[in-house]
Design an enzyme around this catalytic site. Structure first.
Site, PDB file in Angstrom:
ATOM      1  N   LYS A   1      25.950   5.803 -53.359  1.00  0.00           N
ATOM      2  CA  LYS A   1      26.112   6.414 -52.036  1.00  0.00           C
ATOM      3  C   LYS A   1      24.934   7.361 -51.869  1.00  0.00           C
ATOM      4  CE  LYS A   1      29.424   9.340 -49.491  1.00  0.00           C
ATOM      5  NZ  LYS A   1      30.752   9.991 -49.631  1.00  0.00           N
ATOM      6  N   TRP A   2      24.045   7.026 -50.956  1.00  0.00           N
ATOM      7  CA  TRP A   2      22.800   7.790 -50.745  1.00  0.00           C
ATOM      8  C   TRP A   2      23.011   8.728 -49.570  1.00  0.00           C
ATOM      9  CZ3 TRP A   2      17.539   6.677 -52.696  1.00  0.00           C
ATOM     10  CH2 TRP A   2      16.562   7.457 -52.071  1.00  0.00           C
ATOM     11  N   ASP A   3      23.103  10.017 -49.883  1.00  0.00           N
ATOM     12  CA  ASP A   3      23.470  10.986 -48.851  1.00  0.00           C
ATOM     13  C   ASP A   3      22.256  11.778 -48.371  1.00  0.00           C
ATOM     14  OD1 ASP A   3      25.192  12.417 -47.193  1.00  0.00           O
ATOM     15  OD2 ASP A   3      26.685  12.683 -48.773  1.00  0.00           O
ATOM     16  N   MET A   4      22.425  12.486 -47.269  1.00  0.00           N
ATOM     17  CA  MET A   4      21.345  13.293 -46.684  1.00  0.00           C
ATOM     18  C   MET A   4      22.028  14.308 -45.779  1.00  0.00           C
ATOM     19  SD  MET A   4      19.118  13.771 -43.967  1.00  0.00           S
ATOM     20  CE  MET A   4      17.385  13.972 -43.700  1.00  0.00           C
ATOM     21  N   ASN A   5      22.178  15.533 -46.301  1.00  0.00           N
ATOM     22  CA  ASN A   5      23.142  16.440 -45.686  1.00  0.00           C
ATOM     23  C   ASN A   5      22.605  17.599 -44.865  1.00  0.00           C
ATOM     24  OD1 ASN A   5      25.725  15.358 -46.113  1.00  0.00           O
ATOM     25  ND2 ASN A   5      25.541  15.776 -48.293  1.00  0.00           N
TER      26      ASN A   5
ATOM     27  N   CYS B   1      24.513   7.342 -46.149  1.00  0.00           N
ATOM     28  CA  CYS B   1      25.401   8.383 -45.647  1.00  0.00           C
ATOM     29  C   CYS B   1      24.519   9.556 -45.255  1.00  0.00           C
ATOM     30  CB  CYS B   1      26.361   8.783 -46.775  1.00  0.00           C
ATOM     31  SG  CYS B   1      27.465  10.140 -46.379  1.00  0.00           S
TER      32      CYS B   1
ATOM     33  N   ASP C   1      31.782  10.877 -56.485  1.00  0.00           N
ATOM     34  CA  ASP C   1      30.996  11.528 -55.429  1.00  0.00           C
ATOM     35  C   ASP C   1      30.270  12.751 -55.979  1.00  0.00           C
ATOM     36  OD1 ASP C   1      30.561  12.857 -52.593  1.00  0.00           O
ATOM     37  OD2 ASP C   1      31.326  10.842 -52.173  1.00  0.00           O
ATOM     38  N   ASP C   2      29.938  13.649 -55.124  1.00  0.00           N
ATOM     39  CA  ASP C   2      29.145  14.841 -55.417  1.00  0.00           C
ATOM     40  C   ASP C   2      29.741  15.668 -56.566  1.00  0.00           C
ATOM     41  OD1 ASP C   2      27.426  16.925 -55.159  1.00  0.00           O
ATOM     42  OD2 ASP C   2      27.905  17.374 -53.071  1.00  0.00           O
TER      43      ASP C   2
ATOM     44  N   ASP D   1      32.244  11.572 -41.664  1.00  0.00           N
ATOM     45  CA  ASP D   1      33.057  12.414 -42.540  1.00  0.00           C
ATOM     46  C   ASP D   1      34.430  12.650 -41.929  1.00  0.00           C
ATOM     47  OD1 ASP D   1      31.313  12.673 -44.603  1.00  0.00           O
ATOM     48  OD2 ASP D   1      30.525  14.630 -44.004  1.00  0.00           O
TER      49      ASP D   1
ATOM     50  N   ASP E   1       0.871  -1.179   0.000  1.00  0.00           N
ATOM     51  CA  ASP E   1       0.000   0.000   0.000  1.00  0.00           C
ATOM     52  C   ASP E   1       0.902   1.221   0.000  1.00  0.00           C
ATOM     53  OD1 ASP E   1      -1.812   1.968   0.304  1.00  0.00           O
ATOM     54  OD2 ASP E   1      -2.653   1.254   2.208  1.00  0.00           O
TER      55      ASP E   1
HETATM   56  C1  GLA Z   1      28.554  14.483 -47.323  1.00  0.00           C
HETATM   57  C2  GLA Z   1      29.232  13.137 -47.277  1.00  0.00           C
HETATM   58  C3  GLA Z   1      30.602  13.220 -47.903  1.00  0.00           C
HETATM   59  C4  GLA Z   1      30.480  13.729 -49.328  1.00  0.00           C
HETATM   60  C5  GLA Z   1      29.753  15.051 -49.332  1.00  0.00           C
HETATM   61  C6  GLA Z   1      29.458  15.506 -50.741  1.00  0.00           C
HETATM   62  O1  GLA Z   1      29.181  15.377 -46.470  1.00  0.00           O
HETATM   63  O2  GLA Z   1      29.299  12.653 -45.988  1.00  0.00           O
HETATM   64  O3  GLA Z   1      31.248  11.982 -47.879  1.00  0.00           O
HETATM   65  O4  GLA Z   1      29.780  12.781 -50.085  1.00  0.00           O
HETATM   66  O5  GLA Z   1      28.517  14.984 -48.635  1.00  0.00           O
HETATM   67  O6  GLA Z   1      28.811  16.725 -50.773  1.00  0.00           O
END
Ligand code: GLA
Length: 726
Positions: free
Chosen positions: A474-478, A524, A364-365, A546, A52
């Site tokens: 490489k599929w990024d998202m920044n 990524c 890359d980019d 990075d 209780d």
């Molecule tokens: C991010 C990724 C990097 C590179 C850059 C390109 O920062 O982590 O490895 O690909 O984008 O703009």
């Protein structure tokens, strides 16, 4: 195995390693009894005690004042009278957010169901069994199905739930956790992975004190800042010994884990979609699924916990052709050229990469739209005419001609203000009408909750993939999400936007990985900003950070390994002084650290000296001949960079026939102690060849190795290969 004892009303989910006990308590409350090391059978002696307790109310059907929802251990709390962190909050049309769920029914099935629209672990019928417990609200026809799966021979249980609205009203889900787990009185420490961009997954360990601690992301992604993971460990638990409970959420968006220690020293862990800035309007006849949460128990320290996560993710989460494939050694041009490249430069790097033994070249980019800097062209996924003189398809051909496969960078979820797509569809970026948008890395976030947005991006990517030979993406998202508002949703649905975005992303990834099963995907997000089990369901590897500095990487990879298998951790050799830290480390150490993950190069290979070229070639050869062991062996952490000046880990073959040890003494020491390194995971009965000696497995584990680091200088490291002698 799952059993139900009707008399005691106790469910027992068990494997040879763990037991999980659930009890239907007075009035049909679903109570928790136990999670931990396996018990053969439960005899009912461990009924949760009652008392209780003043100011702890009694539920309507309670027979006495000793029973309170406030003090009992529960499975999915949210009923009135429990003042601890609830697992659910549902707002009814009446304005009331009181729920009262009680036991209704159950079902036990072989195998495991998938979760519609969400990534989740999978198993064949003979590998797992699932318990589905249905609860019903006492006032409304609203049902909660709780799913529990145990995997044979594993110390793992996974949970998720479904809310079914069979009432006539619309319900607002304000919170529905994937997991709630109560522990009887005990002393715990909390281990979790915090960080930031370029400093991901730093191990934190702290005492669980009275009150509530929240670990969360509200960034729209699982984030660099707090991984969707937590562990409760006994104060004496180390890497090698002691009890640990690990929790991981199979989700890539906003998440929240709370750890609450109540006044009676009970601890509650709650994990799921972040309830802040979230609500879900569940119309009559609809249902809602939570993401899946993974629970691991270990009595073999944090290493035991990690190995269970690794096994589960490797065998029951990662899918597709590359699941057990040796992962290619790759060369990426990002840190070599950034946006400043042409066909000649790329071909020079690729030729060098081939010479050194690489198997995959990644562009890359900067190859699309008019992209020469980070403020343009996201959303324009067609070739940057003229940047590569003979075009992308030809480049891919040439690279294949060298005997390399070819990879390409995309950042599909984003839109630049300077882009054709933005000119046409400015409203496709997340924004709140009438307000200025925030900008991050010069870009906006596309509203991926919208099918039309996804379709357009998909078709753009498809056009590239159908005319360029692409073996890897490489599929990024920044950037993280702000202005999270979807112009297509009704006002009462705006709280759904962030989750709908993630569901949209998952749908896109499902479609793409199904249509292109031969493409290897690497996730990524500015490095490791979305390193979570949700992404691993679609993409079997992740660019871990990075930050390519070898010393920083020791900590990042060590922390990452707490949850994620080595086969998922991208790690490349970069140039010195390092771009992120300015530190200069030897090529040997950069190689040794990168070879502890998915090896590759992230530097301008055309600027190597002859000596460096030779050394890199040797590293690549060494890596290729041991990558099965590294990528898919059993991984043990030996010495933590978070605790001292030495760092060590070890890969052991499943049959204990070979092992590889990484050791670094980070900063030089004068008059240093003689460091002893005790190995682990070997067969004590076997003899092993180490350098030019033959010694017993038990000698290596019990007595250990002396490592003479006297004249090493800073940032030194070595890899030690050990092979069974007979
Ligand atoms: C991010 C990724 C990097 C590179 C850059 C390109 O920062 O982590 O490895 O690909 O984008 O703009």
């Amino acid at each position: 195995m799952i059993t139900y004892d009707e008399k005691q009303q106790v469910f027992h989910l068990s494997t040879n390693k763990i037991s999980y006990l659930i009890q239907v308590e007075d009035g049909g409350l679903l109570a928790h009894l136990y999670f931990g090391k396996a018990v053969q059978s439960y005899h009912g002696q461990f009924r949760y005690p009652r008392a209780d307790r003043s100011f702890s109310p009694n539920p309507p059907l309670a027979k006495d004042r000793l029973f309170s929802f406030d003090t009992v251990l529960q499975e999915l709390p949210g009923n009135p009278g429990d003042f601890r962190v609830p697992a659910l909050e549902l707002l009814h049309e009446s304005g009331s957010s009181v729920s009262d769920f009680r036991f209704e029914d159950y079902e036990i099935i072989q195998g495991k169901k998938s979760i519609p629209g969400l990534p989740a672990t999978y198993a064949m019928e003979k590998e797992a069994s699932t318990l589905i417990i249905t609860l019903k609200d006492q006032l409304y026809d609203i049902y909660l199905d709780l799913f529990y799966t145990v995997f044979d021979n594993q110390a793992v249980l996974v949970r998720s739930s479904r809310l079914r609205n069979e009432s006539a009203e619309t319900l607002a889900i304000q919170k529905l956790a994937s997991l709630s787990l109560d522990f009887a009185s005990s002393s715990f420490e909390l281990v979790h992975l915090s960080g930031s961009w370029s400093r991901e997954r730093m191990i934190q360990r702290e005492v669980v004190a009275p009150g509530t601690k929240a670990l969360s992301s509200r960034r729209g992604s699982s984030s660099h800042h707090e991984n969707p993971f937590a562990a409760l460990v006994a104060p004496e638990t180390t890497e090698a010994a002691g009890e640990a409970y690990g929790f991981s959420l199979v989700y890539s968006g906003n998440h929240e884990t709370t750890i609450e220690r109540d006044p009676y020293e009970q601890t509650r862990v709650t994990m799921g979609i972040n309830s802040q800035q979230f609500s879900w309007s569940l119309e009559a006849g609809n249902d809602f699924y939570t993401p899946e949460a993974v629970l691991v128990y270990s009595d073999e320290g944090l290493n035991g916990m990690s190995q269970s996560f690794h096994y589960l993710f490797q065998h029951h989460l990662i899918r597709g052709r590359f699941k057990y494939e040796p992962r290619p050694v790759l060369a990426n041009n990002w840190e070599a050229t950034f946006f400043d490249f042409n066909e000649e430069k790329i071909m020079e790097i690729a030729k060098e990469a081939k010479e050194l033994g690489a198997e995959l070249f990644v562009l890359d980019d900067g190859w699309f739209g008019k992209r020469d800097a980070d403020n343009s062209s996201l959303g324009d996924w067609y070739e940057y005419e003229g940047k590569l003189s003979r075009g992308l398809a030809q480049l891919s051909k040439e690279i294949h001609g060298l005997g390399l496969s070819f990879g390409l960078w995309f950042e599909p979820e984003m839109i630049s203000e300077q882009s054709e797509l933005y000119k046409k569809h400015p409203d496709w970026a997340f924004h709140v009408p009438g307000r200025e948008k925030t900008i991050g890395r010069g870009q906006f976030v596309l509203d991926f909750s919208r099918a039309d947005v996804r379709e357009t991006v998909y078709q753009q990517m498809k056009a590239i993939l159908d005319h360029v030979q692409v073996d890897y993406i490489k599929w990024d998202m920044n950037r993280n999400m702000t202005d999270v508002y979807s112009v297509l949703l009704k006002k009462e649905q705006q709280g759904e936007t962030a989750h709908r975005y993630i569901l949209g992303l998952y749908e896109f990834l499902e479609r793409m990985t199904t249509e292109y099963p031969d493409i290897l995907f690497e996730s990524c997000s500015g490095g490791g900003g979305r390193f979570d089990p949700g992404m691993l369901y679609y993409m079997p590897q992740v660019w871990a950070s990075d930050n390519t500095d070898a010393v920083s990487r020791m900590a990042i990879q060590y922390g990452t390994s707490l949850v994620y298998p080595v086969s998922t951790i991208g790690a490349h050799v970069a140039a010195v002084p390092n771009h992120q830290t300015g530190r200069t480390t030897s090529l040997e150490t950069r190689g040794n650290v990168a070879m502890s993950g998915l090896f590759g190069y992230e530097l301008d290979l055309t600027h190597l000296s002859d000596g460096e070229r030779e050394e890199l070639k040797e590293q690549t050869n060494f890596y290729k001949s041991h990558r099965q062991l590294i990528q898919y062996g059993t991984y043990y952490r030996l010495k933590s960079p978070f605790e001292g000046n030495e760092v060590s880990w070890q890969f052991v073959a499943p049959d204990q026939s070979e092992a590889l040890v990484f050791y670094s003494r980070v900063l030089a020491e004068a008059s240093a102690p003689f460091h002893v390194l005790k190995l682990t995971g070997l067969n004590p009965e076997k003899s092993y060849r180490i350098k030019d000696k033959v010694v017993g497995g038990d000698e290596l584990m019990n007595i250990g190795l002396y490592i003479d680091t006297e004249a090493w200088g800073d940032y030194a490291s070595q890899l030690i290969y050990i092979e069974a002698a007979d």
